[in-house]
Design a protein around this motif. Structure first.
Motif, mmCIF file in Angstrom:
data_model
loop_
_atom_site.group_PDB
_atom_site.id
_atom_site.type_symbol
_atom_site.label_atom_id
_atom_site.label_comp_id
_atom_site.label_asym_id
_atom_site.label_seq_id
_atom_site.Cartn_x
_atom_site.Cartn_y
_atom_site.Cartn_z
ATOM 1 N N ILE A 105 0.862 -1.182 0.000
ATOM 2 C CA ILE A 105 0.000 0.000 0.000
ATOM 3 C C ILE A 105 0.893 1.225 0.000
ATOM 4 C CG2 ILE A 105 -0.304 0.162 2.511
ATOM 5 C CD1 ILE A 105 -3.288 0.704 1.904
ATOM 6 N N GLN A 106 0.673 2.102 -0.952
ATOM 7 C CA GLN A 106 1.517 3.284 -1.065
ATOM 8 C C GLN A 106 0.665 4.510 -1.366
ATOM 9 O OE1 GLN A 106 4.732 2.736 -3.840
ATOM 10 N NE2 GLN A 106 5.312 0.770 -2.958
ATOM 11 N N LEU A 107 1.107 5.633 -0.817
ATOM 12 C CA LEU A 107 0.420 6.884 -1.097
ATOM 13 C C LEU A 107 1.173 7.593 -2.214
ATOM 14 C CD1 LEU A 107 -0.609 6.142 1.790
ATOM 15 C CD2 LEU A 107 -1.057 8.557 2.077
ATOM 16 N N LEU A 108 0.473 7.988 -3.233
ATOM 17 C CA LEU A 108 1.119 8.535 -4.413
ATOM 18 C C LEU A 108 0.855 10.029 -4.519
ATOM 19 C CD1 LEU A 108 0.066 5.747 -6.909
ATOM 20 C CD2 LEU A 108 2.078 5.854 -5.469
ATOM 21 N N PRO A 109 1.727 10.767 -5.217
ATOM 22 C CA PRO A 109 1.515 12.208 -5.348
ATOM 23 C C PRO A 109 0.397 12.530 -6.340
ATOM 24 C CG PRO A 109 3.595 11.562 -6.345
ATOM 25 C CD PRO A 109 3.034 10.342 -5.734
ATOM 26 N N ASP A 110 -0.784 12.316 -5.921
ATOM 27 C CA ASP A 110 -1.954 12.663 -6.733
ATOM 28 C C ASP A 110 -3.104 12.868 -5.780
ATOM 29 O OD1 ASP A 110 -4.079 12.867 -8.420
ATOM 30 O OD2 ASP A 110 -4.154 10.729 -8.921
ATOM 31 N N PHE A 111 -3.723 14.016 -5.893
ATOM 32 C CA PHE A 111 -4.820 14.276 -4.952
ATOM 33 C C PHE A 111 -6.138 14.486 -5.679
ATOM 34 C CE2 PHE A 111 -2.662 18.216 -5.964
ATOM 35 C CZ PHE A 111 -3.694 18.997 -6.431
ATOM 36 N N GLU A 112 -6.139 14.325 -6.990
ATOM 37 C CA GLU A 112 -7.349 14.674 -7.745
ATOM 38 C C GLU A 112 -8.328 13.520 -7.712
ATOM 39 O OE1 GLU A 112 -5.177 15.675 -11.210
ATOM 40 O OE2 GLU A 112 -5.489 17.802 -10.892
ATOM 41 N N MET A 113 -9.020 13.386 -6.591
ATOM 42 C CA MET A 113 -9.911 12.244 -6.414
ATOM 43 C C MET A 113 -11.339 12.684 -6.144
ATOM 44 S SD MET A 113 -7.479 10.160 -3.826
ATOM 45 C CE MET A 113 -8.497 8.712 -3.879
ATOM 46 N N ALA A 114 -11.603 13.961 -6.337
ATOM 47 C CA ALA A 114 -12.925 14.460 -5.952
ATOM 48 C C ALA A 114 -14.034 13.810 -6.778
ATOM 49 C CB ALA A 114 -12.973 15.972 -6.140
ATOM 50 N N GLU A 115 -15.173 13.645 -6.170
ATOM 51 C CA GLU A 115 -16.320 13.022 -6.836
ATOM 52 C C GLU A 115 -17.559 13.835 -6.512
ATOM 53 O OE1 GLU A 115 -16.448 10.383 -8.715
ATOM 54 O OE2 GLU A 115 -14.464 9.465 -8.441
ATOM 55 N N TYR A 116 -18.522 13.778 -7.390
ATOM 56 C CA TYR A 116 -19.791 14.426 -7.092
ATOM 57 C C TYR A 116 -20.646 13.537 -6.211
ATOM 58 C CZ TYR A 116 -18.878 18.223 -10.269
ATOM 59 O OH TYR A 116 -18.346 19.321 -10.850
ATOM 60 N N ASN A 117 -20.449 12.225 -6.348
ATOM 61 C CA ASN A 117 -21.256 11.282 -5.594
ATOM 62 C C ASN A 117 -20.366 10.619 -4.544
ATOM 63 O OD1 ASN A 117 -22.824 9.278 -4.643
ATOM 64 N ND2 ASN A 117 -23.327 8.391 -6.639
ATOM 65 N N ARG A 118 -20.757 10.752 -3.305
ATOM 66 C CA ARG A 118 -19.909 10.245 -2.222
ATOM 67 C C ARG A 118 -19.638 8.748 -2.362
ATOM 68 N NH1 ARG A 118 -21.640 10.757 3.827
ATOM 69 N NH2 ARG A 118 -19.844 9.573 4.443
ATOM 70 N N GLN A 119 -20.643 8.044 -2.865
ATOM 71 C CA GLN A 119 -20.501 6.597 -2.988
ATOM 72 C C GLN A 119 -19.298 6.232 -3.860
ATOM 73 O OE1 GLN A 119 -22.591 4.400 -1.243
ATOM 74 N NE2 GLN A 119 -21.022 2.945 -1.852
ATOM 75 N N ASN A 120 -18.986 7.128 -4.830
ATOM 76 C CA ASN A 120 -17.863 6.836 -5.722
ATOM 77 C C ASN A 120 -16.520 6.935 -5.024
ATOM 78 O OD1 ASN A 120 -19.734 6.527 -7.667
ATOM 79 N ND2 ASN A 120 -19.445 8.548 -8.583
ATOM 80 N N LEU A 121 -16.513 7.419 -3.794
ATOM 81 C CA LEU A 121 -15.259 7.513 -3.053
ATOM 82 C C LEU A 121 -14.902 6.192 -2.394
ATOM 83 C CD1 LEU A 121 -15.671 11.043 -1.524
ATOM 84 C CD2 LEU A 121 -13.914 10.325 -3.107
ATOM 85 N N VAL A 122 -15.775 5.222 -2.500
ATOM 86 C CA VAL A 122 -15.462 3.904 -1.945
ATOM 87 C C VAL A 122 -14.721 3.117 -3.021
ATOM 88 C CG1 VAL A 122 -16.414 1.799 -0.994
ATOM 89 C CG2 VAL A 122 -17.484 3.992 -0.476
ATOM 90 N N TYR A 123 -13.454 2.863 -2.780
ATOM 91 C CA TYR A 123 -12.608 2.197 -3.764
ATOM 92 C C TYR A 123 -12.481 0.721 -3.423
ATOM 93 C CZ TYR A 123 -10.881 6.489 -5.994
ATOM 94 O OH TYR A 123 -10.770 7.658 -6.690
#
Lengths: 171, 316, 897
Positions: A105-123
């Motif tokens: 598990i690694q954190l990458l230099p990218d923060f552009e993860m915004a979504e209009y639908n909260r449900q889409n934030l579940v990866y």
């Protein structure tokens, strides 16, 4: 009193300073390599999933936004049956990355993860797994661990002797 | 004054004040950004001006939540008080010759009376919220405003003595030969500081003090009720600025190449900017420091100012 | 009492124990590996070193192994001494030289004694840079996973498996740094207690294989204290759940019941909870197409329960609460115990003996202190496995005492006393229909028909002075045996007599009672154990009511419209043909159960009942000990406790007897008031409003993970966690973090002690009771000075009947129990259905092994596969009852060729 006036004056002078703001969508900030952004699951040099489903990232997570289920293939290699991160809870603290014993598990230099639908934030795992070794190339957990997996029998890992012949009488 | 003119003035004042207050939201954010090397709102419309619109729409459409534990009647009533008292204060401000809603002969006293009303909003709002942070904020607000009210009135008296009138139009007219900022510079400073405290703006935003009290007396407020408190604050800024201008900077007086109203507006804006600059540069004092500063320094100072002014007036 | 000085502080401690045990009892953290509270010391791992000083002036001291040092008065030691600490760290360093880099993929991780001890000693960096030794693993059957690389050679596994549990097929091989713990060749570990290796092993060599199928770390499970449902012994278990499925059963220490261990049926027989065959929806026959919500079902049943024409059938595998509520719902007169005739007779007799007799029925731990054992017609390893483990310890008692007397070594010096004891065993007699797993340690075994066992028992009791008539026609051998048994029992101080349901014969139980009573009269501290077949057999019998066959009669007579069946498969209680008839005559059959079974096929209304993991309730074990089990997780969907369904039915029908009963505490209080025998049953565990520091007891460890993600795939907005209104436990990780009352310890954990070894911290003294006493309440105490009402009936000698075979029950730890067979791993260990014949009988009926034999039982034909064993009495046939595929019920019964 004077210091107050002086600070007011100094603040006033900032009017003529250059602005520090990056005008984000048009202009992008350079992100350092260790930026804690998007979380990804990386792969071994041989292409296998690095995650062995040890649950340490989930335990380290202060907001408990990681959940997974470990399982095992027929040759003894462990992998997560599902791996879910709820990014609507994630605070990008990087504790999961620190806890990970396999650099999976690694954190990458990218923060552009915004979504209009909260449900889409579940990866789910298919959203997280990338085809890369990420920041730690060359590391292969199963080459140092003692478990036998497909293509690596007992005693074939780094710094391992061949399996003991328990019937041998030699010292 | 004809009735038509009268309604026109009322309408005009209301329109300008409310829009100014709303515009201040944008202005303050832009100015703060400027002083902090940022841009501030710059996406919605030209220079981000539509942020005002967006903010207003947002405030109107937010859920108007009244906490179940609140005292509902008082809770609803409190925000109205602040807006009403500030708006009423504007009635006595002479924006230009003959552009004044009510040319009271006791205008200054009316202003003092109205601005004291504002404290009710804080106390009632804080109390009705039934929340410890809100109550603490309300208590702070009450003591702060009561303390600063005292020498605000006293500092004004210097002007009254000099002009011999409580009527603001007359006070303005009396400054034809020289703004009162010169003879009354001490009074001006005290009035300005007290004014900032009255509007509980930084550095005197002790009743809100978000770092310790969440949002102080309006912690529980949301939607348009919060909007009223919010707008009330900006109208308060405008009010104090215009009072400062009226009392010490000759109101609408100015060289004739610009109409009086413009002079008044320009001067007022300078002080509004000062308010914003203060916010950009000042830390928040501790509560006891604030009270000490008021009672031990400003209060005696305003008395001395009043005495000297009275003495000089008597002697001349 | 002795005064010892540890690091300059004085403590008053018990003399004679070992120092390690004493330090742990005092709450000090001292690392150890080879020592185990139940296994004693061998001094193999060198991990528990402390410094011992001669006197106050001695500043140098010397290193000693605390586990090998007896506590003496004025002993001066230092645990924190630098040299001792460095020594302990060094030892861990050595142990770790070959330990693989496996923690991430090791099932022990997070509950690993080796991890804990490594952290405790402070060994944090590896100093050894050479290659690691490796081993090949073995397949050890469906229960245990083997990963030999991780071994630290503490020898605990073989000490438990061979020395403690009497296993044969796990051993240590090779020498020096090549020692290998495993089987001589790959294959299933045969011991019934093999699962304990997962807990005994301080690291991940032996791990729970069923847990691995759905692996979850210790910190991630929702736990609840529970009671094993596998047999009548009522072992205390901890059940862990994650993602809505039951994941693991581990032993919950109870100093009076199961101690540290569990049998494999108890440990692995849990997966029926996750079975695909679970009843999860309400179903009404004829309305199969759409899902029915519980309210609609209750409404449907509202006018289908006419008083007087509705009967309830209870179940010995359902909780007391459920049975009680059903009894109240239908009324006492319409309540029938859901036991087969034979079971009913045995349970009635057992309760009668325990209630009226003067002899105490011991707990399992008390039974282990016996010094002579007689088993009458009981294959303990298969009917009450954990009791067999106690018997193994009891049989060691006499030679152990001898060894201690001759060598002056305390009992905890395990290696030394075992060396001194060699193969000696105390007096132990087994009379059973066929060989049992305990035969190897028995002084004598005798295999004969149940009636003959009864006769020998009768003769023994008569020899012991019971006022009964002599047995006629006893053979010479039998007479000698009876004499030997009587002599051995008389020579003992604490003789233990065991009988029960094992051969389906009341006689053995009666004679066991007679013998124990006679011994009591002779001034012995006699103990009597009667096994019961199911987890609540005795509790149901205490509740008491009519026999199942009366229900059958009533239904067949047409007096009954509706039958409510509680967690019971009547096809296991009644002959198939009778059951078919029974159901034909019922208008409505309401079944509350977990799994689709033969009865569910006949039911008209199915109500999904929570298993033990989804219910709270109380069970009474064979000792008469009432024990509460707690819900582990909220049942999915409409699954809820049986008693709650029944209470809702009561409310729907305006039942006056069930008025105001809503929560568990209401039911237990009503139960406690209903009968004197249940007095105090409502105080087994603290009530639902019990709080410590204003908080509930959390079911989840404080490092429970994934709360905000585990259900996010369904909906990103987290649902409110389920609330537990019935008990003082919460379903979340929030709550009191300290030590809960002993009856509601959801899991054992202590700072620095993540493994199960943290139990030490919950005990008043290592190996004794938990801090506020062992949980559970004995409902029956012997009638002190009571006059024993001796049983005087003695059967005739068993004579084979021509053309007939006497079918006698055989039990299998894996297979005989109804629910555990739904665990794939247990099913793998289950034998294929068979019938056991004496070779002579086989010859007579012209069948050989694996041939089919046709028998007619009660007029119905059945076919069985033949197995033979010469030790089975002629004229008898052993039938593995309860085994899937064996349809004959009501054994013992006569079968006609």
């Amino acid at each position: 009193m004077f210091s107050l006036l002086r600070s007011m004056w100094l603040v006033f002078l900032h009017m003529f300073h250059k602005r520090e703001t990056y005008q984000y969508p048009e202009e992008r900030a350079p992100l350092p390599a260790r930026w804690r952004g998007r979380i990804a699951l990386t792969r071994d040099p041989d292409g296998g999933e690095r995650c062995v489903g040890c649950y340490l990232c989930a335990a380290a997570c202060p907001v408990d936004c990681i959940s997974l289920q470990a399982t095992e293939d027929e040759h003894g290699r462990r992998y997560p049956e599902f791996f879910r991160i709820n990014f609507s809870r994630c605070i990008f603290c990087g504790s999961c990355e620190e806890a990970c014993p396999t650099y999976a598990i690694q954190l990458l230099p990218d923060f552009e993860m915004a979504e209009y639908n909260r449900q889409n934030l579940v990866y789910e795992k298919e959203n997280l797994l990338i085809n890369s070794e990420g920041k730690y190339p060359g590391y292969n957990y199963y080459r140092v661990a003692g478990m036998a997996i497909d293509g690596k029998a007992k005693g074939e890992a780094e710094h391992e002797e061949p399996p003991v012949d328990i019937k041998s009488l030699l010292p | 004054m004809s009735t038509g003119h009268y309604w026109l003035v009322i309408g005009g004042v209301l329109f300008v004040i409310l829009n100014t207050a709303a515009g201040l939201i944008w202005l303050e954010r832009r100015m703060l950004a400027l002083w902090q090397d940022r841009y501030g709102p710059n996406r919605a419309g030209p220079f981000g001006l539509f942020i005002v619109l967006a903010d207003t729409i947002k405030l109107f459409f937010k859920e108007d939540w009244i906490p179940p534990f609140a005292d509902k009647v008082v809770f609803v009533f409190a925000p109205a008080v602040v807006v009403a008292s500030v708006l009423l204060s504007f009635t006595i401000i002479p924006f230009a010759p003959n552009v004044v809603v009510a040319d009271f002969n006791v205008g200054v006293l009316f202003f003092l009376a109205m601005s004291s009303m504002g404290v009710y909003s804080i106390v009632l709002g804080g109390w009705a919220s039934n929340n410890k942070y809100a109550l603490l904020g309300a208590m702070r607000g009450a003591s702060q405003m009561i303390s600063y009210e005292v020498f605000m009135g006293l500092s004004l008296m210097g002007v009254v003595i000099l002009s011999g009138s409580f009527n603001l139009s007359e006070i303005v007219a009396a400054q034809k030969n020289g703004w009162y900022i010169l003879p009354q510079c001490v009074g001006f400073f005290i009035f300005l500081i007290a004014g900032i405290a009255e509007t509980h703006r930084l550095p005197f935003d002790i009743p809100e003090a978000e770092s310790e009290l969440v949002a102080g007396f309006h912690s529980e407020y949301s939607g348009m009720k919060f909007g009223m408190i919010f707008i009330g604050e900006y109208m308060g800024i405008t009010l104090i600025s215009s009072m400062v201008v009226t009392l010490y900077f000759g109101g609408w007086l100015g060289p004739a190449f610009l109409p009086p109203v413009i002079w008044f507006v320009l001067k007022t804006f300078v002080f509004i900017m000062l308010f914003i600059l203060l916010r950009a540069s000042m830390p928040r004092p501790r509560y006891d420091q604030l009270m000490e500063y008021g009672w031990k320094i400003l209060f005696p100072l305003s008395l001395v100012n009043l005495l000297i002014t009275a003495a000089i007036k008597l002697l001349i | 009492m002795a005064i010892i000085h540890i690091d300059g502080k004085s403590y008053e401690v018990k003399e004679g124990k070992n120092l390690l045990e004493t330090c742990l009892s005092l709450g000090l953290d001292l690392p150890y590996f080879c020592w185990h509270p139940a296994l004693g010391s061998v001094g193999a791992c060198r991990q528990c070193a402390v410094k011992s000083f001669k006197d106050e002036k001695d500043t140098k001291g010397k290193l000693i192994m605390s586990c090998m040092e007896p506590v003496k008065d004025q002993l001066r030691i230092s645990v924190s001494d630098k040299e001792a600490a460095a020594f302990r760290e060094q030892v861990i360093g050595w142990l770790m030289t070959n330990h693989p880099h496996d923690c991430a993929v090791c099932d022990e991780g997070g509950s690993c004694h080796l991890q804990d001890m490594t952290v405790m000693t402070g060994h944090s960096y590896r100093n050894y840079h050479f290659s690691k030794r490796t081993y090949k693993n073995q397949y050890l059957g469906p229960f245990l996973n083997h990963e030999m690389n991780r071994c630290i050679q503490c020898y605990r596994c073989v000490r438990f498996y061979k020395d403690f549990a009497g296993g044969k097929d796990l051993d240590v091989f090779a020498a020096h740094n090549h020692v290998y713990f495993g089987r001589y060749k790959e294959g299933t570990l045969e011991s019934e207690f093999s699962g304990n290796l997962a807990e005994v092993c301080p690291t991940g060599v032996f791990t729970d294989k069923t847990l691995k199928q759905h692996y979850t770390r210790k910190w991630d499970m929702t736990y609840a204290p529970s009671i094993c449902q596998g047999c009548g012994l009522g072992c205390n278990i901890i059940a862990g759940e994650r993602y809505g499925s039951l994941r693991q059963i581990s032993s919950r220490y109870n100093g009076a019941v199961n101690g540290y261990f569990l049998c494999d049926r108890g440990r692995y027989g849990y997966e029926f909870v996750n079975s695909e065959r679970r009843i999860r929806e309400v179903a009404i026959r004829g309305l199969m197409d759409h899902a029915i919500d519980p309210g609609a079902a209750l409404q449907y049943l509202q006018d289908k329960l006419p008083p007087g024409r509705t009967i309830g059938i209870g179940s010995p595998r359902a909780s007391l609460e459920s049975n009680f509520v059903l009894q109240q719902l239908v009324g006492d007169d319409n309540f029938y115990l859901g036991m087969s005739d034979a079971e009913h007779d045995l349970a009635t007799l057992a309760l009668k003996i325990l209630k009226n007799g003067p002899v105490r029925t011991p707990s399992m731990q008390e039974a282990a202190t016996a010094d002579a054992v007689l088993i009458l017609g009981e294959d303990l390893l298969n009917t009450a496995p954990m009791m067999a483990l106690s018997v193994r310890q009891a049989v060691r008692k006499q030679p152990l005492q001898d060894a201690m007397n001759t060598t002056h070594v305390p009992a905890w010096q395990d290696a030394a006393v075992r060396e001194a004891m060699q193969d000696k065993h105390g007096p132990f007699y087994i009379l059973h229909i066929q060989p049992t797993g305990l035969d190897e340690i028995a002084t004598r075994t005798y295999h004969t028909a149940p009636d003959n066992i009864t006769r020998i028992g009768f003769a023994v009791s008569q020899l012991l002075g019971a006022p009964v008539a002599a047995v006629k026609d006893l053979s010479e051998e039998e007479q000698q045996l009876a004499q030997a048994i009587a002599d051995a029992l008389l020579a003992a101080e604490r003789p233990l007599i065991i009988a029960g349901y094992g051969c389906g014969c009341e006689g053995t139980m009666r004679e066991a009672a007679n013998i124990s009573w006679a011994l009591q009269q002779k001034g012995k501290a006699a103990m009597l154990v009667l096994t019961t077949p199911e987890c609540n057999s005795l509790g149901l019998e205490m509740l008491g009511s009519h026999r199942l066959e009366t229900a059958v009669t009533a239904v067949l007579d047409g007096d009954i419209d509706t039958v409510i069946i509680l967690e019971n498969d009547l096809y296991r209680r009644l002959d198939r043909h009778i059951a078919d008839q029974f159901f034909q005559h019922c208008k409505e059959v309401v079944l509350l159960d977990h799994l689709y079974n033969a009865t569910a096929e006949k039911a008209t209304v199915l109500l999904p009942a929570g298993t033990f993991a989804e219910s709270d309730g109380t069970l009474v074990n064979n000792e008469g000990r009432a024990q509460r089990f707690f819900q582990v997780f909220a049942g999915s969907g409409v699954v809820q406790e049986s008693w709650r369904w029944l209470l809702q039915l009561g409310a729907a029908t305006n039942n006056a007897r069930l008025k105001n009963l809503v929560y568990l505490d209401d039911v237990t209080q009503a139960l406690a008031q209903s009968s004197a025998i249940f007095a105090g049953i409502d105080q087994l565990t603290p009530p639902a409003d019990f709080r410590i520091a204003g908080q509930k007891i959390p079911r989840e460890p404080h490092r429970y993970s994934g709360r905000t993600a585990m259900l996010a795939n369904v909906n990103v907005s987290e649902p409110k966690p389920p609330e537990d209104a019935d008990t003082a436990m919460s379903f979340t990780m929030e709550g009191y973090r300290g030590e809960p009352p002993s009856s509601m310890i959801p899991f054992f954990w202590w700072p620095g002690w993540n493994s199960v070894q943290s139990i030490n911290k919950y005990q008043t003294e290592v190996g004794s009771s938990l801090h506020d006493g062992d949980s559970g309440k004995r409902l029956i105490e012997p009638k002190a000075n009571g006059q024993a009402p001796y049983f005087s009936y003695s059967p005739d000698n068993f004579v084979p009947l021509a053309g007939h075979l006497m079918l006698v029950p055989l039990y299998h730890i894996f297979g005989s129990e109804e629910l555990s067979v739904h665990t794939p791993a247990v099913a793998e260990r289950m034998p294929a259905p068979y019938i056991l014949l004496n070779p002579e009988d086989a010859q007579r009926y012209q069948v050989v092994e694996s041939h089919q034999l046709q028998l007619s039982v009660n007029g119905h034909p059945y076919t069985f596969t033949v197995k033979t064993d010469a030790r089975l009495h002629k004229g008898m046939a052993g039938l593995p009852v309860g085994l899937p595929g064996i349809e004959v019920v009501g054994v013992p019964v006569l079968g006609k060729l």
